[in-house]
Each structure stands twice: as C-alpha cells, then as structure tokens.
Design a protein around this motif. Structure first.
Motif, PDB file in Angstrom:
ATOM      1  N   UNK A 180     -13.013 -13.760  -4.862  1.00  0.00           N
ATOM      2  CA  UNK A 180     -13.126 -14.876  -3.926  1.00  0.00           C
ATOM      3  C   UNK A 180     -11.758 -15.312  -3.426  1.00  0.00           C
ATOM      4  N   UNK A 181     -10.784 -15.287  -4.309  1.00  0.00           N
ATOM      5  CA  UNK A 181      -9.425 -15.626  -3.903  1.00  0.00           C
ATOM      6  C   UNK A 181      -8.911 -14.573  -2.912  1.00  0.00           C
ATOM      7  N   UNK A 183     -10.673 -12.789  -0.826  1.00  0.00           N
ATOM      8  CA  UNK A 183     -11.304 -13.026   0.479  1.00  0.00           C
ATOM      9  C   UNK A 183     -10.618 -14.180   1.205  1.00  0.00           C
ATOM     10  N   UNK A 184     -10.368 -15.246   0.462  1.00  0.00           N
ATOM     11  CA  UNK A 184      -9.697 -16.409   1.050  1.00  0.00           C
ATOM     12  C   UNK A 184      -8.308 -16.032   1.548  1.00  0.00           C
TER      13      UNK A 184
ATOM     14  N   UNK B 153     -19.906 -19.814  -2.680  1.00  0.00           N
ATOM     15  CA  UNK B 153     -18.677 -19.022  -2.601  1.00  0.00           C
ATOM     16  C   UNK B 153     -17.542 -19.842  -2.005  1.00  0.00           C
ATOM     17  N   UNK B 156     -16.165 -22.297  -4.537  1.00  0.00           N
ATOM     18  CA  UNK B 156     -15.279 -21.683  -5.528  1.00  0.00           C
ATOM     19  C   UNK B 156     -13.898 -21.418  -4.964  1.00  0.00           C
ATOM     20  N   UNK B 157     -13.859 -21.022  -3.708  1.00  0.00           N
ATOM     21  CA  UNK B 157     -12.551 -20.821  -3.087  1.00  0.00           C
ATOM     22  C   UNK B 157     -11.799 -22.142  -3.006  1.00  0.00           C
ATOM     23  N   UNK B 160     -10.402 -23.013  -6.348  1.00  0.00           N
ATOM     24  CA  UNK B 160      -9.168 -22.255  -6.593  1.00  0.00           C
ATOM     25  C   UNK B 160      -7.985 -22.943  -5.926  1.00  0.00           C
ATOM     26  N   UNK B 188     -10.476 -22.376   5.643  1.00  0.00           N
ATOM     27  CA  UNK B 188     -11.594 -21.699   4.978  1.00  0.00           C
ATOM     28  C   UNK B 188     -12.915 -22.367   5.350  1.00  0.00           C
TER      29      UNK B 188
END
Lengths: 199, 199
Positions: A180-181, A183-184, B153, B156-157, B160, B188
């Motif tokens: 996920x990181x 993708x971000x 999702x 969660x990003x 982070x 995002x």
DNA sequence: ATGAGATCGAACCGATCGGTACGATCTGCG
DNA sequence: CGCAGATCGTACCGATCGGTTCGATCTCAT
C-alpha cells in the motif's frame, strides 16, 4: 566469536564478531532488555573483552546501530541499483525490499528508530538522524532523476511513507502494508512529475 | 497527588492523579528510564499506594498507555468534528493537529508506539495494535464519506502517512513534516476519489 | 467513639545492573 | 626462549532495580 582462547590473529575480527552476534540480541530484546552479562554469555565472549573493545554498553549500542544503519541503507541502495533506470521502478523496488524485510518473522521495526525511542541520549539521536538522512538521500536522487518539480519535498513525503510503512508493519497486524505504501509512493511520484508548472 | 495525608475523599481520584503525573515522566525518560522509586518521589506518592492501585510497574504502564491512546484519539476525532463536512477538510485537520503536536517542545514521538518499541511483551503490543485501530477507524470514516473507490486501502495509506510523519518529526530535524504529509494525504484522497472505475 | 481503609515514609528484600580486577592461558613476534 | 597482549572465567563492586512490609497517621462512615 573469538577464534581461539588466546590472541586471535586479528583483534579487529573479534570486535566485528561481537557486533554481529550482539545485534540480533539487542534488536529482539530491546536495548535495556538484556544485560551485559547475558549478552556476553550468549555471544561467547568475556565481559573484559567486550569492554576493552567498546568501553561501555552504550558504546557497543552506538557501534552496532551505526553498522546496522549502514547495512540497511546499502541494501536499499542495491535494490535501487538493480531496478534499472526508470525512477518509478527504482521507487517500487525500495518498497518491494521493505515488504521482504517486514515479512521476516523476526521483524520488529527499524532497529535504529526503535533505539531512538528508548534512549533519548544525544549519541543515539544523532545516529538516527543520520540514518534518516541516508534514506532521504536515496529518495532525493530518485525524485530528482524523475524530474519532480520539488524533489526535496517529494523525497520527504516518500521518507514519511517508508518510515510509516515500517512502523505500521511492525505494530499492526495487517498484511500488505508495504504494498500500500508502494502504491501511494507511485501516485505521489506521478503527481509530482506530471504537469510541470511552466509547460 | 493524594489530596491529603489519610484517605482521600475518593481513592479513584488518587489513581487518576498518579496516572496523570506519571505519564509525562515515563514519556520523557522512557519506560525503563525511570525507576519506581524515583517515579513515586516525583509524583509525590508512596510506593505502597502505587502498587495497590496498579499492582505492578507494567500495570501502571499499561494503564497509562491506554489513557494516552484514548486521549490522543479523542483529540484527533475532535479536530475532525470541528473541520466541517468536507472529507478533505477533515483530513487536512488531522494533519494540522499533528503539526501542532509535533511542534510541542516536549514532543518525542507517539508514546504508545515508543512503548511498543521498548517492551515486546504481549500487553503493550495489544494496546499499540488497538491504538492503530482507532486511527484507522477515524481515517476509514473519512475515506468512506469521501466516496473512495477502496476506502479500506486508502485509510491504510493515510495511516502510514500519519505514523510516518510522527516518526520523522520525532527523529529527524526538519520542519514542516506534518505539512508535507498533509499534502500527500490530500493527493491520495483526490486520486482515490477521482475517476470512479465505472463512470 | 470506634473501626475500616487509604496513605505515608522508611526500612527491607533478593536480584540484577553496568563495570572492574585478577590470575591463568594461549598466540604471535622478535 | 621470552615478552606483549588478547582472551577467558570468575569473583567482586556499589548502585539500582521492582516489589514487600510495617507502624504511624489521617478521614470518613457508622
């Protein structure tokens, strides 16, 4: 491990062996979670030897953090180097490497950052700051090569993602944090490189 | 502080006072950085009283982490509630609150996450996991209200980013970390809500 | 007035802490 | 051969650790 009983061929070898053996113990148990006596027993070295090489438990800790920081940074830099020329691929490679790290059963977060959370003394803080600087350098290179409008700002955002992913992966039971990181990170990279203001 | 010498009107008050006084001490010095004796002396309470209320130093630590986690979460939730209806504004409000926190001179990172980095025991880990769950709940609400394609999702990003910003702000001397995280979060959010796949 | 209970302060406990000292042993160098 | 030095194992040091105990003191409810 000291190769034999008496003088090893190279005292430097002993020092390196101590560092290598002490690292996982201090990492798993925490800096204050294991005493010097048990540390020496598990390493297989006498206290006198340890103290001659590192002077102090804090000295050992500082030396091991330095080595650890360098090793991790080198490892990430190698992942970048192996990812080819495309900055997006290089960035993705970093988070793939992170995922690999996070999946290790012994993973407990970044040893350097954990250490800074425990010991507030100046030495450890300095090592941690340099550690983050290394990461930032790696990410800044990528941001610059990608042609980001503001490479420094993008690199800091990517650093936040790297550290955030590591913390979350360490303390929250959820899978795919690194993915996920990743993708971000790619979204931020694309956004920062698209639509250069004067074009 | 126990209000008087003998029985206070309410023993529950004493317990709360101990927690409140112990929190900054344990936070600043680290969980293992201050002993029970000094802790009691600074709080102004006897060891017997502390041990009757919390049973164990670990019991005190667990109780204080629970309170701390709840307080921080409530504080962020309040910031969201005060930000109006727009999910983007609410998200921005979270990072504005983080910036405010990070700028406090006594800021040393998140107490709960720091604790997890020190004590690897199951109790602290569980508290930390719940702590991240609280954050995640807050962020998931925002992601859902924003109409994100994959709210979980995205949340969660964002988590982070929140944790990453806190770690970087704590350990790297650089200004504006929360602002950069905020910018990243908004990007995002915009990306996740734009171009719904079936439209 | 009396008893229950909360608190204090200080003494005390065994264990462990980081660190030092010492005599013995072994190696490599001259 | 003999010395320098690296290492071991162990004993030891004072300090501190988390935790317990006790007598005295104070408050509140009955």
């Amino acid at each position: 491990m000291p190769v034999t009983k008496g003088t090893t061929i190279d005292p430097e070898r002993t020092r390196a062996a101590i560092l290598q053996a002490a690292t996982p113990l201090l990492y798993q148990r925490g800096l204050d979670g294991i005493g010097v006596a048990e540390l020496c027993a598990r390493i297989g070295v006498s206290k006198e030897t340890l103290y001659r090489h590192f002077g102090t438990k804090d000295g050992l800790v500082a030396a091991m953090l330095e080595v650890r920081s360098q090793r991790v940074s080198d490892w990430l830099a190698a992942a970048v180097a192996a990812a080819g020329e495309d900055p997006a691929d290089q960035l993705a490679a970093i988070f793939d490497a992170l995922r690999q790290w996070h999946e290790e059963p012994t993973f407990r977060g970044c040893a350097v950052v954990n250490a800074a959370a425990q010991h507030h003394d100046q030495t450890v803080r300095a090592i941690t700051a340099r550690h983050l600087d290394r990461y930032l350098g790696l990410l800044t290179d990528i941001a610059e090569r990608a042609g980001a409008a503001a490479p420094a700002a993008l690199a800091r955002q990517l650093l936040i993602l790297v550290e955030g992913a590591t913390v979350v992966a360490a303390h929250h039971r959820t899978t795919g944090t690194a993915d996920q990181a990743r993708e971000a990170a790619l979204i931020l990279l694309a956004t920062a490189t698209a639509t250069p203001p004067g074009s």
